[in-house]
Design an enzyme around this catalytic site. Structure first.
Site, PDB file in Angstrom:
ATOM      1  N   ASP A  21       6.423  -6.852   0.873  1.00 62.30           N
ATOM      2  CA  ASP A  21       7.482  -6.034   0.303  1.00 62.30           C
ATOM      3  C   ASP A  21       7.353  -5.927  -1.221  1.00 62.30           C
ATOM      4  O   ASP A  21       7.026  -6.905  -1.891  1.00 62.30           O
ATOM      5  CB  ASP A  21       8.818  -6.706   0.657  1.00 62.30           C
ATOM      6  CG  ASP A  21      10.017  -5.864   0.287  1.00 62.30           C
ATOM      7  OD1 ASP A  21      10.176  -4.790   0.874  1.00 62.30           O
ATOM      8  OD2 ASP A  21      10.802  -6.293  -0.586  1.00 62.30           O
ATOM      9  N   GLU A  28       3.606  -2.681   0.420  1.00 63.56           N
ATOM     10  CA  GLU A  28       4.439  -1.533   0.088  1.00 63.56           C
ATOM     11  C   GLU A  28       4.243  -1.199  -1.382  1.00 63.56           C
ATOM     12  O   GLU A  28       4.403  -2.067  -2.240  1.00 63.56           O
ATOM     13  CB  GLU A  28       5.912  -1.886   0.314  1.00 63.56           C
ATOM     14  CG  GLU A  28       6.812  -0.721   0.028  1.00 63.56           C
ATOM     15  CD  GLU A  28       8.236  -1.130  -0.352  1.00 63.56           C
ATOM     16  OE1 GLU A  28       9.144  -0.353  -0.084  1.00 63.56           O
ATOM     17  OE2 GLU A  28       8.417  -2.219  -0.925  1.00 63.56           O
TER      18      GLU A  28
HETATM   19  C1  NOJ Z   1      11.550  -2.399   0.067  1.00 60.99           C
HETATM   20  C2  NOJ Z   1      12.183  -2.375   1.397  1.00 60.99           C
HETATM   21  O1  NOJ Z   1      11.467  -1.530   2.234  1.00 60.99           O
HETATM   22  C3  NOJ Z   1      13.578  -1.927   1.163  1.00 60.99           C
HETATM   23  O2  NOJ Z   1      14.206  -1.611   2.358  1.00 60.99           O
HETATM   24  C4  NOJ Z   1      14.283  -3.016   0.378  1.00 60.99           C
HETATM   25  O3  NOJ Z   1      15.565  -2.591   0.058  1.00 60.99           O
HETATM   26  C5  NOJ Z   1      13.530  -3.334  -0.902  1.00 60.99           C
HETATM   27  N1  NOJ Z   1      12.120  -3.407  -0.737  1.00 60.99           N
HETATM   28  C6  NOJ Z   1      13.955  -4.662  -1.478  1.00 60.99           C
HETATM   29  O4  NOJ Z   1      13.441  -5.686  -0.686  1.00 60.99           O
END
Ligand code: NOJ
Length: 600
Positions: free
Chosen positions: A228, A295
Site C-alpha cells: 500500500d 500501489e
Molecule cells: C491506498 C488504499 O488503496 C486506500 O484505500 C487507502 O485509503 C490508502 N492507501 C491509505 O492506506
C-alpha cells in the site's frame, strides 16, 4: 559442422519452450490473472452481514472456474475500519469479523491445492492509532518511542497559544499532515487520515519490525503482497515546506501542493531493497517466486525505479494501472497510458493492467456500462498481469450511499466501490442471509448477478470466461504486440506469434459509430477473421466472420458501435505473413521470437 549448427538450433527451439514452462512455474506472476476480493463485501458465511474468509473459501471454485489463477485477499487484518481496513491495528492478526489466522491458513492451503496463488496486503506506511505500537509511542515507551514520525511545533500561536504544525504539508485526505497529541506534547505525521499515524522508516527497529511482518505471512505460505501507498514511506529529513501549485497557495487540498518533500524520497528504495531480500530468501527456499505488487500513482520514473533493472531487481509489478480510467478518454489517451506502463515495467518489472479497483471503482461507471467488457478485452489480452475486481466480471456498478447510510468510515467516498457481491436475485443478492449487510446491496442485483449470467450464453460473465481462456493461448502468453489508432476514437491492438493464431482487439472509445479500417494498421491480417468475443452493444456476434476491408474503399468497412469492443482471431499462420510492418503501427512491443519465448 552444418549438422552441429542444425542440432544447436533444434535444441534452442526445444529448450526454450521447456525453459518457458519452468519459468511459468517459478515466475508465475508474469502472466498472473488476479481476482481481487474486498473481503468484507464478498461472501458472508456466518450471517453477521460481513463477508469473511470462510465465505471466500466457499466461493473458491467459482473464482477458479472463471479461470483466475491468483486471489488477492484484501483488508483482512485487525482494524477499526476507519479507512476500509487500511488502518491496521495488528498486522499479524486477522480481524475477528473475518475469521482467524487458522481460517486464512486453510484458505491459503485450499488455494494452493488448486494450483492457484494468494496475495494479501502489506500496509507499511502507517498503522491505526489503535495499534499497540502507537499507544506505547504516545507514552514514549521503549522501544516504541520513535516508531512514528513525531515533531515539535514550529512555534505556539502568540494569541491562542495553539501549537503550529512543523510545516505546510497537506494530508492525502485533506487537512494538515500533522496532528497534535496532548499526551506526548508533540505532533505526529499522518499522510492519510489522522487515525493513521505514519511509521518512522529512519528508525532501524521499525524496518526490522516490518520485515518481521513479511516473514510472518510468508511463513504462513502466502505468495506475495500488495504494498500500500509505497511513495509515502519517507519524508524529507529537514521537513521543508512543499511548494504550492501556482494559484492554489494555502488551499486545503492535497492537489494544491507539489509533494516534493513529503513523498517519493530516495531512501524509500533502500527500504524496498530490504524487502526484496526477504522475498528472495523465501523464493529460494521454496523455488516459488514470492512477490510484491505495489500501489503507485506516481510519475513513471518513480514507478520504474521501484521495479529496478536487470542487475538490481526490486518489486515485481504495479497493481493499480486501471484500463479506461486514464484521461483523455480517447484512442491516443489509452495508447499513451499503455506505452507508459510498458516502458516503466522495462527492463525488470512486468506490465500490469486492472479492470477496476476498490479505490478507482468500476470501469462501467466512468465510461458507461457498455465499456465494461471492452476493458476486460484490453486488460486480459495485453502482455503481462491482469487484475479484475470482484463483481467486474458481471459488470457490477458503484452505488453511492445515502447520507443516512454513511458513517465516519466513508473517508474518501470509496465505499460506493465496495458494495456486496451480487450472487443471485434472492434477498441481499445471496451475499448474506442477515437482514442488514454492512453496506447496502446495489438495487440492480435482481438483474445483475452471477446466477443469471451463468445461464446466459453471451453474458459478461461467460464472455470473461472466454477471454481468460484466450489469455492462456501461446499468442497471448508469449506473443508480440502492435498497437494502432486508425481513428481518434478507435483503439486497436494485435498480438501475434510465429505459427499461432493472431488476435486483434478493437475498441471504439467514442460516442459515435466508427469505421473499422484495419488495413491502415498494416497488421498484415488475413482478409477474413473470426469474431471471438463481441461486447453486447457492438452489433456483432461471436462466431461471425469479420471481413477486413480495403482502405481504398472505406465504405466497405464494417462499423463498430460506440463504447463497444471486438476480439478477432485468425487461423494459425506462418511467421512471415504476420511480420508487422511498422510504418503505421505506432508501437511494437517486442523481443525477438526466441528471446521472448525464453523470457516468458
Ligand atoms: C491506498 C488504499 O488503496 C486506500 O484505500 C487507502 O485509503 C490508502 N492507501 C491509505 O492506506
Amino acid at each position: 559442422m552444418c549438422y552441429s549448427i542444425c542440432l544447436i538450433s533444434w535444441m534452442i527451439v526445444i529448450l526454450c519452450p521447456l525453459q518457458k514452462v519452468q519459468s511459468h512455474q517459478n515466475e508465475w506472476y508474469k502472466t498472473a490473472t488476479i481476482y481481487q476480493v474486498y473481503t468484507r463485501s464478498f461472501m458472508d458465511s456466518n450471517n453477521d452481514g460481513n463477508g469473511d474468509l470462510q465465505g471466500i473459501l466457499e466461493k473458491l471454485d467459482y473464482i477458479q472456474t472463471l479461470g483466475f489463477d491468483t486471489v488477492y485477499v484484501q483488508s483482512v487484518f485487525k482494524s477499526p475500519f476507519l479507512d476500509g481496513g487500511f488502518d491496521v491495528s495488528d498486522q499479524k492478526d486477522i480481524n475477528p469479523i473475518f475469521g482467524t489466522t487458522n481460517d486464512l491458513k486453510n484458505l491459503i492451503d485450499e488455494i494452493h491445492k488448486r494450483g492457484m496463488k494468494i496475495l494479501i496486503d502489506f500496509v507499511p506506511n502507517h498503522t491505526s492509532h489503535e495499534h499497540e505500537w502507537f499507544k506505547k509511542s504516545v507514552k514514549r515507551e521503549a522501544p516504541y518511542t520513535d516508531f512514528y514520525v513525531w515533531e515539535n511545533p514550529k512555534e505556539f500561536d502568540s494569541q491562542t497559544n495553539e501549537p503550529i504544525p512543523p510545516n505546510n504539508w497537506i494530508a492525502v485526505f485533506t487537512g494538515s499532515m500533522w496532528k497534535w497529541s496532548d499526551e506526548r506534547n508533540q505532533f505526529y505525521l499522518h499522510q492519510f487520515l489522522p487515525v493513521e499515524p505514519d511509521l518512522n522508516y529512519r528508525n532501524p527497529a521499525v524496518r526490522e519490525a516490518m520485515k518481521g511482518i513479511l516473514k510472518f505471512w510468508l511463513d504462513l505460505d502466502v505468495d506475495g503482497f500488495r504494498v500500500d501507498a509505497i511513495g509515502h514511506l519517507l519524508e524529507d529529513i529537514m521537513l521543508r515546506d512543499n511548494p504550492w501549485i501556482p494559484g492554489m497557495v494555502g488551499v486545503n487540498n492535497y492537489r494544491a501542493q507539489i509533494h516534493k518533500f513529503s513523498k517519493n524520497q530516495e531512501e524509500m528504495y533502500e527500504v524496498t531493497d530490504e524487502w526484496r531480500l526477504v522475498l528472495d530468501e523465501y523464493t529460494r527456499k521454496t523455488n516459488r517466486s514470492r512477490i510484491m505488487a505495489f500501489e503507485s500513482f506516481d510519475p513513471p520514473e518513480f514507478v520504474q525505479k521501484h521495479m529496478g533493472n536487470e542487475t538490481h531487481k526490486r518489486l515485481h509489478f504495479v497493481l493499480c494501472p486501471t484500463i479506461f480510467f486514464h484521461r483523455p478518454y480517447n484512442a491516443s489517451g489509452i495508447v499513451d497510458f499503455i506505452q507508459t506502463q510498458l516502458r516503466v515495467s522495462t527492463p525488470s518489472g512486468v506490465p500490469s493492467w486492472s479492470v477496476g479497483s476498490h479505490d478507482m471503482g468500476r470501469s462501467g461507471d466512468l465510461g458507461g456500462s457498455e465499456i465494461s467488457l471492452p476493458s476486460f478485452m484490453v486488460a486480459f489480452l495485453l502482455p503481462g498481469v491482469a487484475t479484475s475486481y470482484y463483481g467486474d466480471e458481471i459488470s457490477m456498478s458503484d452505488q453511492p450511499l445515502r447520507p443516512d447510510q454513511k458513517s465516519n468510515m466513508d473517508a474518501f467516498d470509496h465505499l460506493k466501490h465496495r458494495t456486496p457481491m451480487q450472487w443471485d436475485d434472492s434477498t441481499n443478492a445471496g451475499f448474506t442471509r442477515t437482514r442488514k449487510p454492512w453496506l447496502p446491496v446495489n438495487p440492480n442485483y435482481w438483474a445483475i448477478n452471477v446466477k443469471r449470467q451463468l445461464g446466459e450464453k453471451h453474458s459478461q460473465l461467460n464472455n470473461c470466461i472466454r477471454l481468460i481462456k484466450l489469455r492462456r493461448t501461446p499468442t497471448i502468453l508469449n506473443g508480440q504486440l502492435a498497437i494502432c489508432t486508425p481513428t481518434p476514437w478507435l483503439f486497436v491492438f494485435q498480438r501475434y506469434l510465429h505459427g499461432e493464431a493472431s488476435i486483434v482487439v478493437v475498441v471504439n472509445l467514442g460516442t459515435e459509430m466508427e469505421l473499422i479500417s484495419l488495413k491502415d494498421c498494416s497488421f498484415n491480417l488475413p482478409r477474413v477473421m473470426e469474431i471471438h468475443t463481441a461486447s453486447s452493444s457492438s452489433g456483432f456476434q461471436i462466431g461471425d466472420k469479420f471481413v477486413v476491408c480495403d482502405s481504398s474503399n472505406l465504405t466497405s468497412c464494417p462499423r463498430l458501435r460506440p463504447r463497444s469492443g471486438l476480439v478477432l482471431t485468425s487461423a494459425r499462420s506462418s511467421e512471415s505473413s504476420y511480420a508487422v510492418k511498422s510504418k503505421h503501427s505506432i508501437l511494437i512491443f517486442a523481443l525477438s521470437l526466441v528471446l521472448s519465448a525464453c523470457y516468458w
